[in-house]
Design an enzyme around this catalytic site. Structure first.
Site, PDB file in Angstrom:
ATOM      1  N   THR A 109       0.771  -1.315   0.117  1.00  0.00           N
ATOM      2  CA  THR A 109       0.064  -0.137  -0.026  1.00  0.00           C
ATOM      3  C   THR A 109       0.814   1.170  -0.048  1.00  0.00           C
ATOM      4  OG1 THR A 109      -1.554  -1.267   1.143  1.00  0.00           O
ATOM      5  CG2 THR A 109      -1.575   1.169   1.637  1.00  0.00           C
ATOM      6  N   ASP A 156      -8.337  -1.803   5.622  1.00  0.00           N
ATOM      7  CA  ASP A 156      -8.463  -0.441   6.659  1.00  0.00           C
ATOM      8  C   ASP A 156      -8.204   0.805   5.740  1.00  0.00           C
ATOM      9  OD1 ASP A 156      -5.837  -1.607   6.163  1.00  0.00           O
ATOM     10  OD2 ASP A 156      -5.245   0.040   7.285  1.00  0.00           O
ATOM     11  N   GLY A 185      -4.877  -5.278   7.339  1.00  0.00           N
ATOM     12  CA  GLY A 185      -5.911  -4.463   7.268  1.00  0.00           C
ATOM     13  C   GLY A 185      -7.004  -4.623   8.553  1.00  0.00           C
TER      14      GLY A 185
HETATM   15  N1  ASP Z   1      -3.726  -2.516   4.313  1.00  0.00           N
HETATM   16  C1  ASP Z   1      -4.151  -2.828   3.439  1.00  0.00           C
HETATM   17  C2  ASP Z   1      -5.235  -3.812   3.536  1.00  0.00           C
HETATM   18  O1  ASP Z   1      -5.314  -4.525   4.364  1.00  0.00           O
HETATM   19  C3  ASP Z   1      -2.730  -3.566   2.752  1.00  0.00           C
HETATM   20  C4  ASP Z   1      -1.342  -3.117   3.274  1.00  0.00           C
HETATM   21  O2  ASP Z   1      -1.283  -1.971   3.581  1.00  0.00           O
HETATM   22  O3  ASP Z   1      -0.561  -3.713   2.602  1.00  0.00           O
HETATM   23  O4  ASP Z   1      -5.899  -3.837   2.648  1.00  0.00           O
END
Ligand code: ASP
Length: 330
Positions: free
Chosen positions: A192, A223, A246
């Protein structure tokens, strides 16, 4: 005499500004070690992180707003196939792409988010449009795509987000699901991007964008588009963008929790960030990290994984790019 005393009091009680303005950003956290990153890959990541950082900083330096700096830097990361956001987004179980993004302004706690969009080229612009041009905070699925189109944003075919590298990750994830029933590769969810910024007027902002989790199903939303979990900004405390598993970041309300500790417990940003990521999240099983900046220009880059792609630049001249846990600033 009174005036002199007042002046002395004001000087002593004035906040110690770390920097008048600046920004901090991440490109995901995970099992990122020197062993699994080639020299060329490492150089490419460092270059792109610095490019996004400097573009965002330029917005701030020339008097632009924190929200514009966040948008600018995220756009650059979304357009790069290196990150799990925009162009480099991971695949869903059905070999499609569903993207999430959010943005928040600390001045008025205004916010916008989209979840599960499939055709808007830059989800951060859709989140921004939800904030600026709709009465809502979060739009999802086909409705969010239709809103983005109506707002005049660039749309693409879903296969614009296809990349060989992410396709291989999906195939690997599916094989692992078939044989063991679980996803054994811990990095099926990482990559992300997110930015937190403080502008010359003292306004904070944060934004986050992601493709979510490889092989995600049933319209899973992480998240990143959830205000308070993946993104938070409040001028009274701090601005945060998160990255990691998340489900845990939602349950532990990570981004807002960091800022609440500053506001209610009067903790320093570094203490608040460390407590949430290392002492609360990690024991619960949540892996990942955050980047944050407070209203006095202090920054935090806290993570409980092997590495986190990260960069920062502040008006006091401090700047850097780092990837691994050990000191590797450049
Ligand atoms: N937080 C993101 C999710 O769970 C993934 C990530 O940050 O790598 O969709």
């Amino acid at each position: 005499m009174k005036k002199v005393l007042l002046l002395a009091f004001l000087t002593l009680s004035a906040p110690a500004w770390a920097a008048k303005f600046g920004l901090v950003l991440h490109g995901g956290a995970g099992t990122i070690s020197k062993a699994n990153l080639s020299k060329e890959q490492e150089a490419a990541f460092r270059e792109k992180l610095a490019e996004a950082r400097d573009a965002g900083y330029h917005v701030l330096e020339t008097g632009g707003s924190a929200i514009d700096a966040v948008t600018k830097a995220i756009l650059i990361l979304e357009d790069s196939p290196l990150f799990n956001a925009g162009k480099g987004a991971v695949y869903t179980f059905d070999a499609e792409h569903e993207l999430d993004a959010s943005i928040m302004s600390g001045k008025d706690r205004n916010a916008g988010a989209v979840a599960g969009v499939k055709s808007v080229k830059n989800p951060i612009l859709a989140a921004r449009a939800v904030m600026d041009r709709s009465p809502h905070v979060m739009l999802s699925g086909a409705g969010a795509d239709a809103f983005a189109k109506d707002a005049g944003l660039e749309t693409v075919d879903n296969n614009y987000f296809n990349t060989d590298f992410r396709r291989k990750q999906l195939d690997k994830a599916k094989a692992s699901l078939e044989t063991s029933g679980t996803l054994t590769d811990p990095d099926y969810k990482f990559g992300t991007v997110g930015v937190a910024a403080l502008d010359k007027k003292g306004n904070l902002a944060a934004g986050t964008s992601t493709g979510g989790m490889t092989a995600k199903r049933w319209g899973r939303v992480g998240d990143s588009p959830v205000i308070g979990a993946g993104t938070w900004a409040d001028n009274k405390s701090c601005a945060v963008s998160a990255t990691g598993h998340g489900e845990y970041f939602i349950r532990y309300h990570v981004a807002a929790d960091v800022c609440s500790r500053i506001l209610y417990r009067k903790q320093d940003l570094s203490v608040a960030a460390k407590t949430v990521i290392q002492d609360v999240l990690l024991p619960a099983g949540g892996t990942g990290g955050i980047v944050a900046i407070d209203h006095m220009g202090n920054i935090a880059l806290e993570f409980n994984t092997e590495g986190m792609y990260r960069a920062w630049r502040l008006s006091n001249g401090k700047q850097g790019v780092a990837i691994f846990k050990d000191k590797d600033e450049q």
